[in-house]
Motif scaffolding. Structure first.
Motif, PDB file in Angstrom:
ATOM      1  N   GLY A  42      51.879 -33.103   2.189  1.00  0.00           N
ATOM      2  CA  GLY A  42      52.305 -34.268   1.434  1.00  0.00           C
ATOM      3  C   GLY A  42      51.829 -34.310  -0.002  1.00  0.00           C
ATOM      4  N   LYS A  43      51.171 -33.246  -0.451  1.00  0.00           N
ATOM      5  CA  LYS A  43      50.652 -33.219  -1.812  1.00  0.00           C
ATOM      6  C   LYS A  43      51.221 -32.043  -2.590  1.00  0.00           C
ATOM      7  CE  LYS A  43      46.289 -35.594  -0.907  1.00  0.00           C
ATOM      8  NZ  LYS A  43      44.806 -35.557  -1.119  1.00  0.00           N
ATOM      9  N   GLN A  44      51.117 -32.121  -3.904  1.00  0.00           N
ATOM     10  CA  GLN A  44      51.567 -31.027  -4.747  1.00  0.00           C
ATOM     11  C   GLN A  44      50.564 -29.890  -4.731  1.00  0.00           C
ATOM     12  OE1 GLN A  44      52.330 -32.793  -8.642  1.00  0.00           O
ATOM     13  NE2 GLN A  44      54.485 -33.046  -8.131  1.00  0.00           N
ATOM     14  N   ARG A  45      51.057 -28.708  -5.017  1.00  0.00           N
ATOM     15  CA  ARG A  45      50.174 -27.550  -5.136  1.00  0.00           C
ATOM     16  C   ARG A  45      49.275 -27.760  -6.360  1.00  0.00           C
ATOM     17  NH1 ARG A  45      52.690 -21.619  -4.365  1.00  0.00           N
ATOM     18  NH2 ARG A  45      53.542 -22.814  -2.615  1.00  0.00           N
ATOM     19  N   GLU A  46      47.994 -27.440  -6.204  1.00  0.00           N
ATOM     20  CA  GLU A  46      47.045 -27.662  -7.289  1.00  0.00           C
ATOM     21  C   GLU A  46      46.178 -26.434  -7.511  1.00  0.00           C
ATOM     22  OE1 GLU A  46      44.392 -30.854  -6.262  1.00  0.00           O
ATOM     23  OE2 GLU A  46      43.490 -29.771  -4.587  1.00  0.00           O
ATOM     24  N   LEU A  47      45.721 -26.311  -8.739  1.00  0.00           N
ATOM     25  CA  LEU A  47      44.839 -25.207  -9.089  1.00  0.00           C
ATOM     26  C   LEU A  47      43.481 -25.374  -8.418  1.00  0.00           C
ATOM     27  CD1 LEU A  47      43.948 -22.793 -10.917  1.00  0.00           C
ATOM     28  CD2 LEU A  47      43.256 -24.515 -12.592  1.00  0.00           C
ATOM     29  N   VAL A  48      42.943 -24.269  -7.915  1.00  0.00           N
ATOM     30  CA  VAL A  48      41.586 -24.254  -7.373  1.00  0.00           C
ATOM     31  C   VAL A  48      40.675 -23.494  -8.335  1.00  0.00           C
ATOM     32  CG1 VAL A  48      40.092 -23.524  -5.491  1.00  0.00           C
ATOM     33  CG2 VAL A  48      42.407 -24.385  -4.997  1.00  0.00           C
ATOM     34  N   ALA A  49      41.033 -22.246  -8.632  1.00  0.00           N
ATOM     35  CA  ALA A  49      40.191 -21.427  -9.506  1.00  0.00           C
ATOM     36  C   ALA A  49      41.000 -20.262 -10.059  1.00  0.00           C
ATOM     37  CB  ALA A  49      38.975 -20.901  -8.750  1.00  0.00           C
ATOM     38  N   LEU A  50      40.653 -19.865 -11.282  1.00  0.00           N
ATOM     39  CA  LEU A  50      41.294 -18.731 -11.932  1.00  0.00           C
ATOM     40  C   LEU A  50      40.231 -17.793 -12.477  1.00  0.00           C
ATOM     41  CD1 LEU A  50      44.049 -20.503 -14.075  1.00  0.00           C
ATOM     42  CD2 LEU A  50      44.370 -19.315 -11.902  1.00  0.00           C
ATOM     43  N   GLN A  81      35.022 -17.435  -2.615  1.00  0.00           N
ATOM     44  CA  GLN A  81      33.935 -17.820  -1.713  1.00  0.00           C
ATOM     45  C   GLN A  81      33.855 -19.336  -1.714  1.00  0.00           C
ATOM     46  OE1 GLN A  81      31.860 -15.892   0.283  1.00  0.00           O
ATOM     47  NE2 GLN A  81      31.186 -17.870   1.076  1.00  0.00           N
ATOM     48  N   MET A  82      34.032 -19.916  -0.547  1.00  0.00           N
ATOM     49  CA  MET A  82      34.048 -21.370  -0.417  1.00  0.00           C
ATOM     50  C   MET A  82      32.863 -21.805   0.422  1.00  0.00           C
ATOM     51  SD  MET A  82      38.134 -21.998   0.174  1.00  0.00           S
ATOM     52  CE  MET A  82      38.162 -21.141   1.742  1.00  0.00           C
ATOM     53  N   ASN A  83      31.963 -22.546  -0.180  1.00  0.00           N
ATOM     54  CA  ASN A  83      30.776 -23.063   0.500  1.00  0.00           C
ATOM     55  C   ASN A  83      30.814 -24.581   0.549  1.00  0.00           C
ATOM     56  OD1 ASN A  83      29.772 -20.404   0.673  1.00  0.00           O
ATOM     57  ND2 ASN A  83      28.750 -20.582  -1.314  1.00  0.00           N
ATOM     58  N   SER A  84      30.003 -25.150   1.411  1.00  0.00           N
ATOM     59  CA  SER A  84      29.922 -26.618   1.542  1.00  0.00           C
ATOM     60  C   SER A  84      31.311 -27.229   1.676  1.00  0.00           C
ATOM     61  CB  SER A  84      29.195 -27.213   0.325  1.00  0.00           C
ATOM     62  OG  SER A  84      27.907 -26.663   0.183  1.00  0.00           O
ATOM     63  N   LEU A  85      32.091 -26.663   2.555  1.00  0.00           N
ATOM     64  CA  LEU A  85      33.474 -27.113   2.717  1.00  0.00           C
ATOM     65  C   LEU A  85      33.539 -28.536   3.228  1.00  0.00           C
ATOM     66  CD1 LEU A  85      34.969 -23.783   4.015  1.00  0.00           C
ATOM     67  CD2 LEU A  85      35.881 -25.105   2.087  1.00  0.00           C
ATOM     68  N   LYS A  86      34.556 -29.250   2.768  1.00  0.00           N
ATOM     69  CA  LYS A  86      34.775 -30.642   3.137  1.00  0.00           C
ATOM     70  C   LYS A  86      36.149 -30.767   3.803  1.00  0.00           C
ATOM     71  CE  LYS A  86      32.336 -32.128  -1.068  1.00  0.00           C
ATOM     72  NZ  LYS A  86      32.447 -32.930  -2.323  1.00  0.00           N
ATOM     73  N   PRO A  87      36.342 -31.800   4.620  1.00  0.00           N
ATOM     74  CA  PRO A  87      37.670 -31.985   5.225  1.00  0.00           C
ATOM     75  C   PRO A  87      38.781 -32.058   4.188  1.00  0.00           C
ATOM     76  CG  PRO A  87      36.060 -33.346   6.343  1.00  0.00           C
ATOM     77  CD  PRO A  87      35.351 -32.746   5.163  1.00  0.00           C
ATOM     78  N   GLU A  88      38.495 -32.584   3.024  1.00  0.00           N
ATOM     79  CA  GLU A  88      39.525 -32.683   1.979  1.00  0.00           C
ATOM     80  C   GLU A  88      39.882 -31.335   1.357  1.00  0.00           C
ATOM     81  OE1 GLU A  88      36.674 -34.475   2.214  1.00  0.00           O
ATOM     82  OE2 GLU A  88      35.843 -34.898   0.222  1.00  0.00           O
ATOM     83  N   ASP A  89      39.161 -30.290   1.709  1.00  0.00           N
ATOM     84  CA  ASP A  89      39.534 -28.944   1.278  1.00  0.00           C
ATOM     85  C   ASP A  89      40.618 -28.339   2.175  1.00  0.00           C
ATOM     86  OD1 ASP A  89      36.057 -28.372   0.618  1.00  0.00           O
ATOM     87  OD2 ASP A  89      37.625 -28.772  -0.862  1.00  0.00           O
ATOM     88  N   THR A  90      40.953 -29.025   3.247  1.00  0.00           N
ATOM     89  CA  THR A  90      41.992 -28.533   4.154  1.00  0.00           C
ATOM     90  C   THR A  90      43.318 -28.413   3.422  1.00  0.00           C
ATOM     91  OG1 THR A  90      40.933 -29.448   6.119  1.00  0.00           O
ATOM     92  CG2 THR A  90      43.313 -29.058   6.238  1.00  0.00           C
ATOM     93  N   ALA A  91      43.911 -27.223   3.477  1.00  0.00           N
ATOM     94  CA  ALA A  91      45.161 -26.953   2.765  1.00  0.00           C
ATOM     95  C   ALA A  91      45.601 -25.524   3.060  1.00  0.00           C
ATOM     96  CB  ALA A  91      44.985 -27.125   1.266  1.00  0.00           C
ATOM     97  N   VAL A  92      46.803 -25.218   2.621  1.00  0.00           N
ATOM     98  CA  VAL A  92      47.230 -23.826   2.561  1.00  0.00           C
ATOM     99  C   VAL A  92      46.826 -23.300   1.184  1.00  0.00           C
ATOM    100  CG1 VAL A  92      49.152 -22.205   2.626  1.00  0.00           C
ATOM    101  CG2 VAL A  92      49.161 -24.220   4.122  1.00  0.00           C
ATOM    102  N   TYR A  93      46.104 -22.208   1.195  1.00  0.00           N
ATOM    103  CA  TYR A  93      45.605 -21.616  -0.054  1.00  0.00           C
ATOM    104  C   TYR A  93      46.500 -20.442  -0.429  1.00  0.00           C
ATOM    105  CZ  TYR A  93      41.440 -24.492  -0.019  1.00  0.00           C
ATOM    106  OH  TYR A  93      40.571 -25.561  -0.074  1.00  0.00           O
TER     107      TYR A  93
END
Length: 115
Positions: A42-50, A81-93
Motif C-alpha cells: 500500500g505504499k510507494q517504493r522508497e529509497l533505502v540506501a545508495l 547489512q540490516m541491524n536492529s530491524l523493526k516491524p516497519e522495515d517489512t517490505a519487498v527490497y
C-alpha cells in the motif's frame, strides 16, 4: 543486457539482523550507482540506501545508524547489512543499478520483521 539477482531476504524478529546481496551481470559501466529501495504494502517504493562506485553513500533517515550499504566492485555486487530491524522495515527490497541515468531493477526480495 544487465541482470540483477538478489538474495538474503527472510523472516526475522524485531531487533534481529539480515544481510541482502545483489549481484549484477552483463554490460556494466565501471562508473555507476548501486543501491536498495523498498516497497511496503500500500505504499510507494522508497529509497533505502545508495552507494557509488567510488564508495560514497546515502541513506534514508529511517535507516541511518541501523543499515549499512557496501559493495564489491570486482564482483559487481552490492550488500545491505540490516541491524536492529523493526516491524516497519517489512517490505519487498529491490536492488537498483544506475548506469548513465538508466536504471535497472532486481526482482525483489521479501523482508518480514515480526514484533
Amino acid at each position: 543486457q544487465v541482470q540483477l539477482v538478489e538474495s538474503g531476504g527472510g523472516l526475522v524478529q524485531a531487533g534481529g539482523s539480515l544481510r541482502l546481496s545483489c549481484a549484477a551481470s552483463g554490460s556494466i559501466f565501471s562508473s555507476n550507482v548501486m543501491g536498495w529501495y523498498r516497497q511496503a504494502p500500500g505504499k510507494q517504493r522508497e529509497l533505502v540506501a545508495l552507494i557509488t562506485s567510488g564508495g560514497s553513500t546515502n541513506y534514508a533517515d529511517s535507516v541511518k545508524g541501523r543499515f549499512t550499504v557496501s559493495r564489491d566492485n570486482a564482483k559487481n555486487t552490492v550488500y545491505l547489512q540490516m541491524n536492529s530491524l523493526k516491524p516497519e522495515d517489512t517490505a519487498v527490497y529491490y536492488c537498483n543499478l544506475n548506469i548513465l541515468a538508466k536504471g535497472y531493477w532486481g526482482q525483489g526480495t521479501q523482508v518480514t520483521v515480526s514484533s
